[in-house]
Design an enzyme around this catalytic site. Structure first.
Site, PDB file in Angstrom:
ATOM      1  N   GLU A  19      -3.259  32.472  18.336  1.00 43.79           N
ATOM      2  CA  GLU A  19      -2.833  33.564  19.294  1.00 43.79           C
ATOM      3  C   GLU A  19      -2.776  33.124  20.506  1.00 43.79           C
ATOM      4  O   GLU A  19      -1.734  33.661  21.453  1.00 43.79           O
ATOM      5  CB  GLU A  19      -3.510  34.734  19.028  1.00 43.79           C
ATOM      6  CG  GLU A  19      -3.574  35.539  17.591  1.00 43.79           C
ATOM      7  CD  GLU A  19      -4.293  36.641  17.614  1.00 43.79           C
ATOM      8  OE1 GLU A  19      -4.129  37.496  18.450  1.00 43.79           O
ATOM      9  OE2 GLU A  19      -4.941  36.676  16.589  1.00 43.79           O
ATOM     10  N   ASP A  92      -6.545  35.568  14.684  1.00 43.52           N
ATOM     11  CA  ASP A  92      -7.936  35.960  14.807  1.00 43.52           C
ATOM     12  C   ASP A  92      -8.554  36.402  13.395  1.00 43.52           C
ATOM     13  O   ASP A  92      -7.485  37.185  12.748  1.00 43.52           O
ATOM     14  CB  ASP A  92      -8.015  37.157  15.843  1.00 43.52           C
ATOM     15  CG  ASP A  92      -8.078  36.400  17.024  1.00 43.52           C
ATOM     16  OD1 ASP A  92      -8.328  35.130  17.426  1.00 43.52           O
ATOM     17  OD2 ASP A  92      -8.014  37.252  18.435  1.00 43.52           O
ATOM     18  N   ASP A  94      -9.496  39.055  12.118  1.00 46.06           N
ATOM     19  CA  ASP A  94      -9.549  40.465  11.880  1.00 46.06           C
ATOM     20  C   ASP A  94      -8.354  41.284  11.437  1.00 46.06           C
ATOM     21  O   ASP A  94      -7.335  40.433  11.197  1.00 46.06           O
ATOM     22  CB  ASP A  94     -10.179  41.178  13.195  1.00 46.06           C
ATOM     23  CG  ASP A  94      -9.080  40.965  14.185  1.00 46.06           C
ATOM     24  OD1 ASP A  94      -8.103  40.661  13.993  1.00 46.06           O
ATOM     25  OD2 ASP A  94      -9.736  41.225  15.636  1.00 46.06           O
ATOM     26  N   GLU A  96      -5.936  42.855  12.960  1.00 47.56           N
ATOM     27  CA  GLU A  96      -4.939  42.595  14.100  1.00 47.56           C
ATOM     28  C   GLU A  96      -4.469  41.230  13.639  1.00 47.56           C
ATOM     29  O   GLU A  96      -3.335  41.137  13.557  1.00 47.56           O
ATOM     30  CB  GLU A  96      -5.571  42.922  15.189  1.00 47.56           C
ATOM     31  CG  GLU A  96      -4.356  43.256  16.260  1.00 47.56           C
ATOM     32  CD  GLU A  96      -3.912  44.654  16.090  1.00 47.56           C
ATOM     33  OE1 GLU A  96      -2.644  45.056  16.566  1.00 47.56           O
ATOM     34  OE2 GLU A  96      -4.752  45.515  15.768  1.00 47.56           O
ATOM     35  N   TYR A 308     -17.020  34.722  16.945  1.00 51.17           N
ATOM     36  CA  TYR A 308     -15.905  35.933  17.181  1.00 51.17           C
ATOM     37  C   TYR A 308     -16.545  37.039  17.822  1.00 51.17           C
ATOM     38  O   TYR A 308     -17.379  37.632  17.115  1.00 51.17           O
ATOM     39  CB  TYR A 308     -15.203  36.046  15.794  1.00 51.17           C
ATOM     40  CG  TYR A 308     -13.903  36.934  16.174  1.00 51.17           C
ATOM     41  CD1 TYR A 308     -12.839  36.520  16.994  1.00 51.17           C
ATOM     42  CD2 TYR A 308     -13.689  38.012  15.441  1.00 51.17           C
ATOM     43  CE1 TYR A 308     -11.859  37.374  17.431  1.00 51.17           C
ATOM     44  CE2 TYR A 308     -12.581  39.054  15.531  1.00 51.17           C
ATOM     45  CZ  TYR A 308     -11.717  38.485  16.552  1.00 51.17           C
ATOM     46  OH  TYR A 308     -10.523  39.146  16.958  1.00 51.17           O
ATOM     47  N   ARG A 310     -15.471  40.179  18.348  1.00 49.04           N
ATOM     48  CA  ARG A 310     -15.021  41.564  17.593  1.00 49.04           C
ATOM     49  C   ARG A 310     -15.723  41.811  16.104  1.00 49.04           C
ATOM     50  O   ARG A 310     -14.818  41.300  15.054  1.00 49.04           O
ATOM     51  CB  ARG A 310     -13.621  41.821  17.511  1.00 49.04           C
ATOM     52  CG  ARG A 310     -13.028  41.696  18.904  1.00 49.04           C
ATOM     53  CD  ARG A 310     -11.493  42.367  18.929  1.00 49.04           C
ATOM     54  NE  ARG A 310     -11.011  42.243  20.450  1.00 49.04           N
ATOM     55  CZ  ARG A 310     -10.286  41.196  20.697  1.00 49.04           C
ATOM     56  NH1 ARG A 310     -10.260  40.016  20.081  1.00 49.04           N
ATOM     57  NH2 ARG A 310      -9.848  41.212  22.183  1.00 49.04           N
ATOM     58  N   HIS A 354     -17.251  38.900   9.436  1.00 44.40           N
ATOM     59  CA  HIS A 354     -18.008  37.953  10.537  1.00 44.40           C
ATOM     60  C   HIS A 354     -19.265  38.213  10.607  1.00 44.40           C
ATOM     61  O   HIS A 354     -20.020  39.023  10.168  1.00 44.40           O
ATOM     62  CB  HIS A 354     -17.193  38.243  11.843  1.00 44.40           C
ATOM     63  CG  HIS A 354     -15.807  38.622  11.710  1.00 44.40           C
ATOM     64  ND1 HIS A 354     -14.692  37.490  11.111  1.00 44.40           N
ATOM     65  CD2 HIS A 354     -15.155  39.514  12.266  1.00 44.40           C
ATOM     66  CE1 HIS A 354     -13.575  38.257  11.330  1.00 44.40           C
ATOM     67  NE2 HIS A 354     -13.825  39.386  11.720  1.00 44.40           N
TER      68      HIS A 354
END
Length: 706
Positions: A19, A92, A94, A96, A308, A310, A354
């Site tokens: 990203e 990433d 997740d 998103e 990570y 989040r 995670h």
């Protein structure tokens, strides 16, 4: 990348798409020359800004378009993918990120069943190279969960916001999570406004045992608890205690323990950074993103320093836990290691994809790499490092004492505690929203001891209203109520402040008049949208979509028709709402009108009500009551572009005096110079002249010794 042999194109090399450029640079270092790493710069495809972009007549299918300004990047990625032997999508880890990978796969023509998706919880060589060996298919359930959230948020935002523009004021917005967060702040403001203080009294007996002091608090009558509500109640007790003996009737000694706080989740990291570092959620997440994506470390190159950021999981890999235990043993000794590894239970509703937030390498201690980090990066990295290591250490052990003291049938209690073994606090102590009582030691007490009364001190008090939310306590409330997810806390708070619904004043979040009006409107006409239980239930449905237990179209189909009907009814029922600005006593120097208070990104400011004919606006001048040491004019509070408070002369630009610390109307008792008040972490008064002379003497002494 591609080599032509006759009419046949031979593909070579592999392409990895992430990203961000920072992440791309870190990963490229680990993969070597056979891999090209490119950045998608976040989303490439999204719903159009100019319209709803969802087709209710076609099973609510979203109409995605390429984001404006990204066509050139899309073409570049297509070209590189076409000439590569393999494409890995490493966005990433997740929902998103999964959605971005799904969009990329569609853009690049990657087959839906192809194993092209790789994820890593930390950007280290081991994690990256291991993920390349184990690619998987894109998880369509995670994609659908993100898509459901995006569609729901679009429907709510694009249906209610225009109504607010029309009925209240241009530029307003509503949202599933932001409207609930605003409601929490507004409801708290109403609780404070409606709060009726109740009187109560405290009575402390200041006693002596062999000239050693202790304080015992009034408890009740004959061992039964009772409260002193009025001055009359208190005077009655004081009269009865006249000439009384204070005798120890019971002493209980015990050993208590306190366990360390678990390693960070996104929420607890944001809360602790707010408490201990004074960081906003946005500032915390910016520093965390940089630490995760990679920092250039002397002798190591670019290294991802934390996992990570989040996550709502408390899980730690057994391999890294073993490393931590070995590190603690070496650095602190055997007594600081628990007999068995320490595990923390993750909440039932958490997404356990995670680990918790932790450092990626224990070799890179904060002090060791401080010179490679910015101030914010260092502070946050140190917080993550110490929190994680302390979570694997032994408990604090206290010797606790509780004594009951009788005096003429009235009961007093005295408590004390001392640290027997410091355990994890040798490294880290968790911050608290409210000030905790300091450790206190009692003199040795035994049953039958008669204590000498030094003083009885009574004090009238009143119950206090609930405290306003801070960013830390609002995040805690949102998490406890199941509103939003780790990725939404920071943008939610940023949005409600930017919209003028909430102000940040001395770290507290204060509801504005606009916020109260919009919230009241939402509560009356869109009660479900701002209902905490409904919003939390919607989050649960998103989790069910992610787990494959419910189809995302069903979630939207259940929500859309009744919601649209509610919007239509509200448009008919709501009249135009006039927002009246608070008028100041400041005269506009350009047109003579009395200026009004407006709310902006950094709080209140003054503006001319004659806008747009008169566009005069200026900051609210807040005088400190101190005179400028250079020219004698008033010192006023000012703010930088980023909103940081400083002090300056009102005679600017003729007088350019400024100071981060507050000048005081007080002279130094030693040299007579003006005193200053530190406003940062190390609070206290100081004299700059005496301080500078002291520092100068220190330097001179060092130079002489050399």
């Amino acid at each position: 990348m591609a080599k032509s042999t006759g009419s046949k194109t031979v593909k070579k090399g592999k392409l990895v798409i992430v990203e961000s450029p920072a992440k791309a640079g870190t990963i490229k270092k680990y993969l070597g020359k056979d891999y090209k790493v490119m950045a998608s710069m976040g989303h490439l495809i999204d719903l159009p800004k100019s319209k709803l972009g969802i087709d209710p007549e076609n099973n609510y299918e979203p109409k995605y378009i390429t984001i404006r300004g990204k066509a050139e990047l899309v073409n570049s990625l297509k070209k590189e993918a076409k000439s590569s032997s393999k494409v890995y999508l490493a966005t990433d880890p997740d929902r998103e990120g999964e959605a971005i990978s799904w969009h990329l796969a569609r853009i690049l023509g990657i087959d839906e069943g192809e194993k092209c998706r790789i994820t890593f919880n930390e950007i280290t060589k081991t994690a990256v190279t291991d993920s390349i060996k184990k690619p998987r298919e894109i998880d369509i359930n995670l994609v659908d969960a993100q898509q459901t959230r995006r569609v729901l948020d679009r429907i709510v935002g694009y249906k209610i916001s225009p109504l607010l523009w029309k009925k209240v004021k241009k530029g307003l917005s509503a949202g599933r999570v932001q409207s609930v967060a605003t409601r929490l702040v507004c409801d708290r403001e109403n609780e404070i406004k409606d709060f009726i203080p109740e009187e109560y009294w405290t009575l402390d007996a200041h006693l002596l045992k062999d000239k050693k002091a202790l304080t015992a608090k009034f408890y009740g009558i004959n061992g039964k608890k009772c409260e002193l509500k009025t001055e009359e109640d208190t005077n009655k007790v004081l009269k009865a205690l006249d000439g009384a003996s204070y005798v120890v009737s019971d002493v209980k000694e015990s050993v208590k323990q306190r366990t360390p706080a678990p390693p960070f989740t996104t929420s607890t990291m944001q809360q602790e950074a707010a408490r201990k570092l004074g960081f906003t959620t946005k500032r915390t997440m910016q520093a965390a993103q940089q630490l995760y994506e990679g920092i250039n470390i002397t002798g190591r190159g670019t290294v991802g320093l934390i996992t990570y950021m989040r996550t709502d999981s408390l899980r730690i890999s057994s391999e890294f836990q073993a490393q931590a235990r070995a590190y603690i043993k070496t650095a602190y000794g055997d007594e600081y290691i628990t007999p068995a590894p320490r595990f923390y239970k993750t909440k039932k509703e958490a997404q356990d994809a995670h680990e918790a937030i932790r450092p990626t390498s224990l070799d890179l201690s904060p002090v060791k790499i401080k010179d490679n980090l910015s101030n914010d990066q260092f502070k946050l990295y140190k917080l993550v490092w110490e929190r994680f290591l302390s979570s694997q250490m032994t408990n604090v052990v206290y010797d606790a004492v509780s004594a009951t003291i009788d005096a003429n049938s009235y009961t007093f209690k005295a408590t004390g505690s001392t640290v027997k073994f410091d355990g994890f606090t040798i490294l880290y102590t968790e911050g608290a929203d409210q000030k905790e009582e300091a450790e206190k030691k009692l003199p040795k007490l035994e049953n039958g001891d008669v204590l000498k009364l030094k003083e009885l001190k009574e004090e009238q008090k009143f119950t206090q209203p609930p405290a306003r939310y801070t960013e830390a306590s609002l995040i805690k409330a949102l998490e406890e109520k199941g509103i939003g997810r780790p990725s939404t806390y920071s943008p939610t708070i940023t949005t409600i402040i930017a919209r003028g619904y909430v102000l940040r004043e001395k770290k507290q979040l204060v509801a504005t008049e606009l916020g109260m009006i919009v919230t009241d409107l939402m509560k009356e006409y869109f009660s479900k949208i701002v209902d905490v239980t409904f919003t939390a239930a919607m989050e649960e449905q998103l989790d069910m979509v992610a787990d494959g237990d419910i189809d995302w179209h069903t979630v939207i189909a259940d929500f859309y028709p009744p919601f649209v009907k509610t919007v239509e009814d509200a448009e008919k029922a709501i009249g135009n709402i006039e927002l009246k600005d608070e008028v100041s006593d400041v005269v506009c120097e350009k047109c003579g009108r009395l200026m009004v208070y407006k709310h902006g990104r950094f709080g209140k400011f003054l503006a001319c009500p004659g806008f747009p004919e008169c566009r005069n606006a200026k900051a609210i001048v807040k005088k400190t009551g101190t005179l400028c040491p250079k020219c004698g004019k008033a010192i006023v509070e000012k703010k930088t572009k980023s909103g940081k408070l400083f002090y300056g002369c009102e005679g600017y630009p003729e007088c350019a005096f400024t100071s981060w610390d507050k000048p005081l109307d007080e002279k130094c008792p030693v040299c007579g110079s003006q005193m200053y008040q530190r406003t940062g972490r190390f609070k206290g008064k100081y004299c700059p002249k005496c301080r500078d002379e002291k520092e100068s003497k220190k330097k001179t002494k060092k130079d002489t010794e050399k």
